[in-house]
Design a protein around this motif. Structure first.
Motif, PDB file in Angstrom:
ATOM      1  N   ASN A 127      54.665  27.428  61.798  1.00 32.04           N
ATOM      2  CA  ASN A 127      54.243  28.519  62.674  1.00 32.04           C
ATOM      3  C   ASN A 127      54.477  28.198  64.151  1.00 32.04           C
ATOM      4  OD1 ASN A 127      52.649  30.622  60.885  1.00 32.04           O
ATOM      5  ND2 ASN A 127      52.030  28.603  60.159  1.00 32.04           N
ATOM      6  N   MET A 128      55.307  27.196  64.424  1.00 23.78           N
ATOM      7  CA  MET A 128      55.510  26.779  65.806  1.00 23.78           C
ATOM      8  C   MET A 128      56.031  27.914  66.678  1.00 23.78           C
ATOM      9  SD  MET A 128      55.317  24.521  68.147  1.00 23.78           S
ATOM     10  CE  MET A 128      55.083  22.948  67.332  1.00 23.78           C
ATOM     11  N   GLY A 129      56.934  28.733  66.144  1.00 19.42           N
ATOM     12  CA  GLY A 129      57.475  29.833  66.934  1.00 19.42           C
ATOM     13  C   GLY A 129      56.408  30.797  67.382  1.00 19.42           C
ATOM     14  N   SER A 130      55.556  31.233  66.455  1.00 20.81           N
ATOM     15  CA  SER A 130      54.486  32.167  66.804  1.00 20.81           C
ATOM     16  C   SER A 130      53.445  31.513  67.698  1.00 20.81           C
ATOM     17  CB  SER A 130      53.830  32.709  65.534  1.00 20.81           C
ATOM     18  OG  SER A 130      53.279  31.656  64.754  1.00 20.81           O
ATOM     19  N   ILE A 131      53.135  30.253  67.439  1.00 19.29           N
ATOM     20  CA  ILE A 131      52.140  29.545  68.249  1.00 19.29           C
ATOM     21  C   ILE A 131      52.628  29.416  69.695  1.00 19.29           C
ATOM     22  CG2 ILE A 131      51.054  27.298  68.621  1.00 19.29           C
ATOM     23  CD1 ILE A 131      50.889  27.017  65.567  1.00 19.29           C
ATOM     24  N   MET A 132      53.887  29.068  69.872  1.00 10.75           N
ATOM     25  CA  MET A 132      54.427  28.920  71.229  1.00 10.75           C
ATOM     26  C   MET A 132      54.453  30.262  71.958  1.00 10.75           C
ATOM     27  SD  MET A 132      55.137  25.681  71.599  1.00 10.75           S
ATOM     28  CE  MET A 132      56.427  25.384  72.787  1.00 10.75           C
ATOM     29  N   ASN A 383      57.151  39.237  63.387  1.00 12.00           N
ATOM     30  CA  ASN A 383      57.362  39.788  62.044  1.00 12.00           C
ATOM     31  C   ASN A 383      58.819  40.191  61.807  1.00 12.00           C
ATOM     32  OD1 ASN A 383      54.718  39.431  61.244  1.00 12.00           O
ATOM     33  ND2 ASN A 383      54.081  41.504  61.826  1.00 12.00           N
ATOM     34  N   CYS A 384      59.540  40.470  62.875  1.00 10.27           N
ATOM     35  CA  CYS A 384      60.962  40.818  62.714  1.00 10.27           C
ATOM     36  C   CYS A 384      61.787  39.625  62.244  1.00 10.27           C
ATOM     37  CB  CYS A 384      61.524  41.335  64.042  1.00 10.27           C
ATOM     38  SG  CYS A 384      60.811  42.895  64.588  1.00 10.27           S
ATOM     39  N   CYS A 385      61.275  38.414  62.441  1.00 11.20           N
ATOM     40  CA  CYS A 385      62.031  37.201  62.121  1.00 11.20           C
ATOM     41  C   CYS A 385      61.461  36.446  60.929  1.00 11.20           C
ATOM     42  CB  CYS A 385      62.071  36.279  63.334  1.00 11.20           C
ATOM     43  SG  CYS A 385      62.664  37.060  64.852  1.00 11.20           S
ATOM     44  N   ARG A 386      60.501  37.044  60.230  1.00  8.53           N
ATOM     45  CA  ARG A 386      59.851  36.341  59.131  1.00  8.53           C
ATOM     46  C   ARG A 386      60.072  37.042  57.802  1.00  8.53           C
ATOM     47  NH1 ARG A 386      53.954  33.716  60.492  1.00  8.53           N
ATOM     48  NH2 ARG A 386      54.680  32.124  61.940  1.00  8.53           N
ATOM     49  N   PRO A 387      60.050  36.275  56.695  1.00 10.68           N
ATOM     50  CA  PRO A 387      60.117  36.909  55.371  1.00 10.68           C
ATOM     51  C   PRO A 387      58.845  37.693  55.105  1.00 10.68           C
ATOM     52  CG  PRO A 387      59.677  34.554  55.166  1.00 10.68           C
ATOM     53  CD  PRO A 387      59.995  34.799  56.613  1.00 10.68           C
ATOM     54  N   PRO A 388      58.879  38.666  54.197  1.00 11.08           N
ATOM     55  CA  PRO A 388      57.701  39.516  53.941  1.00 11.08           C
ATOM     56  C   PRO A 388      56.442  38.733  53.570  1.00 11.08           C
ATOM     57  CG  PRO A 388      59.655  40.435  52.913  1.00 11.08           C
ATOM     58  CD  PRO A 388      60.059  39.087  53.425  1.00 11.08           C
ATOM     59  N   SER A 389      56.590  37.619  52.879  1.00 15.19           N
ATOM     60  CA  SER A 389      55.417  36.861  52.428  1.00 15.19           C
ATOM     61  C   SER A 389      54.694  36.155  53.566  1.00 15.19           C
ATOM     62  CB  SER A 389      55.829  35.829  51.382  1.00 15.19           C
ATOM     63  OG  SER A 389      56.784  34.921  51.917  1.00 15.19           O
ATOM     64  N   HIS A 390      55.345  36.021  54.731  1.00 12.94           N
ATOM     65  CA  HIS A 390      54.728  35.293  55.836  1.00 12.94           C
ATOM     66  C   HIS A 390      54.595  36.131  57.100  1.00 12.94           C
ATOM     67  CE1 HIS A 390      55.530  31.837  53.270  1.00 12.94           C
ATOM     68  NE2 HIS A 390      54.753  31.119  54.043  1.00 12.94           N
ATOM     69  N   LYS A 391      54.668  37.426  56.968  1.00 13.49           N
ATOM     70  CA  LYS A 391      54.443  38.292  58.129  1.00 13.49           C
ATOM     71  C   LYS A 391      52.963  38.280  58.502  1.00 13.49           C
ATOM     72  CE  LYS A 391      58.267  41.501  57.283  1.00 13.49           C
ATOM     73  NZ  LYS A 391      59.033  41.133  58.494  1.00 13.49           N
ATOM     74  N   ILE A 392      52.709  38.475  59.774  1.00 13.66           N
ATOM     75  CA  ILE A 392      51.325  38.560  60.250  1.00 13.66           C
ATOM     76  C   ILE A 392      50.857  39.989  60.016  1.00 13.66           C
ATOM     77  CG2 ILE A 392      49.770  38.225  62.205  1.00 13.66           C
ATOM     78  CD1 ILE A 392      51.839  36.401  63.448  1.00 13.66           C
ATOM     79  N   GLU A 393      49.997  40.176  59.034  1.00 20.32           N
ATOM     80  CA  GLU A 393      49.556  41.514  58.670  1.00 20.32           C
ATOM     81  C   GLU A 393      48.667  42.101  59.759  1.00 20.32           C
ATOM     82  OE1 GLU A 393      47.632  41.021  54.951  1.00 20.32           O
ATOM     83  OE2 GLU A 393      49.445  40.349  53.899  1.00 20.32           O
ATOM     84  N   MET A 394      48.527  43.436  59.732  1.00 18.05           N
ATOM     85  CA  MET A 394      47.773  44.108  60.784  1.00 18.05           C
ATOM     86  C   MET A 394      46.312  43.664  60.813  1.00 18.05           C
ATOM     87  SD  MET A 394      47.609  45.990  63.371  1.00 18.05           S
ATOM     88  CE  MET A 394      49.305  46.592  63.385  1.00 18.05           C
ATOM     89  N   ASN A 395      45.696  43.458  59.658  1.00 15.12           N
ATOM     90  CA  ASN A 395      44.301  43.027  59.666  1.00 15.12           C
ATOM     91  C   ASN A 395      44.167  41.620  60.246  1.00 15.12           C
ATOM     92  OD1 ASN A 395      45.547  41.735  57.531  1.00 15.12           O
ATOM     93  ND2 ASN A 395      43.901  42.083  56.071  1.00 15.12           N
TER      94      ASN A 395
END
Length: 588
Positions: A127-132, A383-395
């Motif tokens: 998750n380094m990309g999202s964390i950064m 979410n545009c760069c992640r597979p469906p199983s690891h997208k950050i869901e709205m909740n």
């Protein structure tokens, strides 16, 4: 209740001791000062003792609307009220005084180092990309959003109820209030066992966010008397980048040096020496960075992360477990001191006029809007760069937005504002922290249930167990670590350079693992390293679903020879753990 009464009694004695001694008094002034200091420390220690007991009771009875940090703040508030209305102003200042330099030197470094040292790298790196993005871009967006809106409310519209803020005041307030506090949220996440990537994003963002906010705030302080224009923004940006990168290099370099020291020495034979050297090395990175006008917080954070990745496998089994627990205890005590003082500080004012209620009322909506301004857009980008199983869901995005609580870092930075707006910034930050921790922290669990947040595991994926750390990486995360260029280079070149091959034999008859059962590869006896009678059938397996995060091969031995300690011919089950530098890609 008994503890609170004892603290109140101590405060009464403190009040009498703090009175100026009369000329006829036989007690020397030095002894009176020592007595005052002792009673002051007693009040703090008593408050800490009660706070930890309250935390135990809260956890025991699963009371989710109040947590340990909130209980400590309420206890501090009660003690502060007693001090405020039962002592003299001199005693009030003595008990409630809080030195910002002492906090930055003694309390904050253990908290930051522990967060880096006990960080699980597998999910963090995935998750380094999202964390950064959240920690760097998000903090900058939050700073300028809060600063701009506060300047609009106070400096342009004059709705704050006090002296108007300048643009410099507003930007400094935006920087310091953008520092989030993960203590409350992560304790709740750990108890409920939330989805691992949600935990990693919140944890990683909050850890790096603190470092970014501190560097950004200190950088803005240097330009407080400069006109706010394009040139100033450019110099602030360059200063920020230089300070952050320089501090990062210092922390990583010292951690690599200590890793080599442990690799090429026999210090693993003394767990006490290991812990002492780790603590001293961490403080050296902090003090060196501060002495060079850089950020000690950034240095000690990355020193902790690097130590855990390269130095941790070089420690003895006992040293691994003791170091993990030691830093957790140190950080826990330091965090509790800050939360107790937060409650005490609520009454550290002789006049209520120092609270600008207009600014306080507008600040909370501004903070929520500023956090939404980066959480939701950046999540959509990720979410545009992640597979469906690891997208950050709205909740999950809503929880991340709601869980941006303010705490110790923001409060500490507010103690040292070099402008006439120091008092309103301090009081506003103090009230925001109270509202954030008590109200938002208490409402987090009901909101999680309402949003149907998944709680897959009973244990946090970043939990640390004694003697080692374990985490589970799924197929997508394992594939990422295999394909990532840096992680592959780390496994093939850096790990062999800084990490030693280790062998650990479990006692054949069970029982406690002793230091003598832990061997380095270069300490193995020649007959044991070459003989196959001890390990007649030796098979090695790497399980991607259940592995050691620090890169350990686990081999189960089959039938062995007679041990001479029991029945002849009995099998001597033996397990050998190889901390291999070329660890599997699923275990970082």
């Amino acid at each position: 209740m008994v503890g609170f009464l004892l603290i109140s009694s101590s405060i009464s004695h403190f009040a009498s001791a703090s009175e100026s001694p009369s000329p006829s008094s036989s007690e020397p002034i030095e002894e009176a000062s020592e007595s005052v200091a002792s009673l002051s420390i007693l009040v703090l220690v008593g408050a800490l003792f009660i706070s930890f007991l309250l935390g135990y009771v809260i956890e025991l009875y699963h009371f989710r609307f109040l947590h340990e940090a909130g209980a400590a703040m309420l206890l501090g508030t009660a003690i502060g009220a007693v001090v405020r209305y039962t002592t003299t102003p001199a005693a009030l200042k003595s008990i409630l005084s809080f030195d910002q330099d002492e906090f930055m030197l003694f309390l904050l470094p253990p908290i930051i180092f522990e967060s880096g040292y006990n960080m699980k790298r597998g999910h963090f790196f995935y998750n380094m990309g999202s964390i950064m993005l959240f920690a760097f871009i998000g903090t900058i967006i939050s700073t300028f959003t809060v600063g701009g809106l506060v300047y609009l409310v106070s400096g342009v519209l004059h709705w704050s109820g006090g002296s108007p803020f300048t643009i410099a005041d507003s930007m400094m307030f935006g920087a310091l209030i953008s520092a989030t506090d993960p203590v409350t949220v992560l304790s709740i996440f750990s108890a409920l066992g939330v989805e691992k990537n949600l935990y990693a994003n919140v944890f990683g963002e909050s850890v790096l966010n603190d470092a970014v906010a501190i560097v950004l705030y200190r950088t803005m302080k240097k330009f407080v008397n400069e006109p706010f224009n394009t040139s100033t923004v450019g110099w602030v940006s360059l200063e920020f980048i230089g300070v952050f990168l320089g501090s990062l290099v210092i922390g990583v370099a010292l951690a690599l040096m200590i890793s080599l020291l442990f690799k090429h020495s026999s210090m693993y034979r003394s767990a006490k020496l290991e812990i002492i050297l780790i603590i001293l090395s961490a403080f050296v990175s902090y003090l060196l960075a501060e002495g060079l006008k850089l950020s000690g917080i950034v240095a000690i954070l990355f020193c902790g992360i690097t130590m855990k990745h390269y130095m941790y496998p070089n420690l003895s089994v006992k040293g691994q477990g003791v170091s993990t627990m030691t830093f957790q205890v140190m950080a826990g005590v330091c965090e509790m001191v800050v939360f107790v003082y937060l409650g005490l500080a609520l009454f550290n004012f002789e006049s209520q006029e120092e609270y600008e209620w207009g600014l306080i009322v507008f600040s909370m909506p501004i903070l929520l809007l500023a956090r939404a301004a980066h959480i939701f857009p950046l999540s959509a980008l990720i979410n545009c760069c992640r597979p469906p199983s690891h997208k950050i869901e709205m909740n999950q995005q809503v929880i991340m937005w709601f869980s941006g609580l303010r705490g110790a870092i923001a409060f500490t930075l507010s103690l040292d504002v070099p402008t006439p707006a120091e008092s309103p910034i301090f009081t506003t930050t103090l009230v925001i922290v109270f509202i954030s921790v008590l109200i938002f922290g208490g409402a987090l669990i009901p909101l999680m249930k309402f949003l149907n947040i998944k709680t897959k595991d009973n244990q946090s994926p970043l939990d640390v167990s004694e003697g080692g750390t374990h985490e589970v990486l799924d197929e997508t995360e394992s594939a990422f670590s295999e394909s990532n260029v840096f992680l592959r280079f780390d496994r093939s070149h850096l790990k062999p350079l800084f990490t030693v091959l280790r062998h650990r034999r479990e006692p054949a008859q069970g029982g406690m693992l002793l230091e003598d059962d832990f061997l380095r590869s270069d300490d193995l006896p020649s007959d044991e390293s070459s003989s196959s009678s001890d390990l007649r059938t030796l098979t090695g397996s790497r399980s991607r679903s259940r592995g050691d995060a620090d890169g350990a091969f686990l081999f189960e031995a089959g039938e062995g020879k007679d041990t001479g300690k029991g029945d002849k011919g009995a099998a001597a089950p033996t397990s050998v753990v190889f901390h291999d530098s070329s660890s599997s890609s699923s275990e970082l």
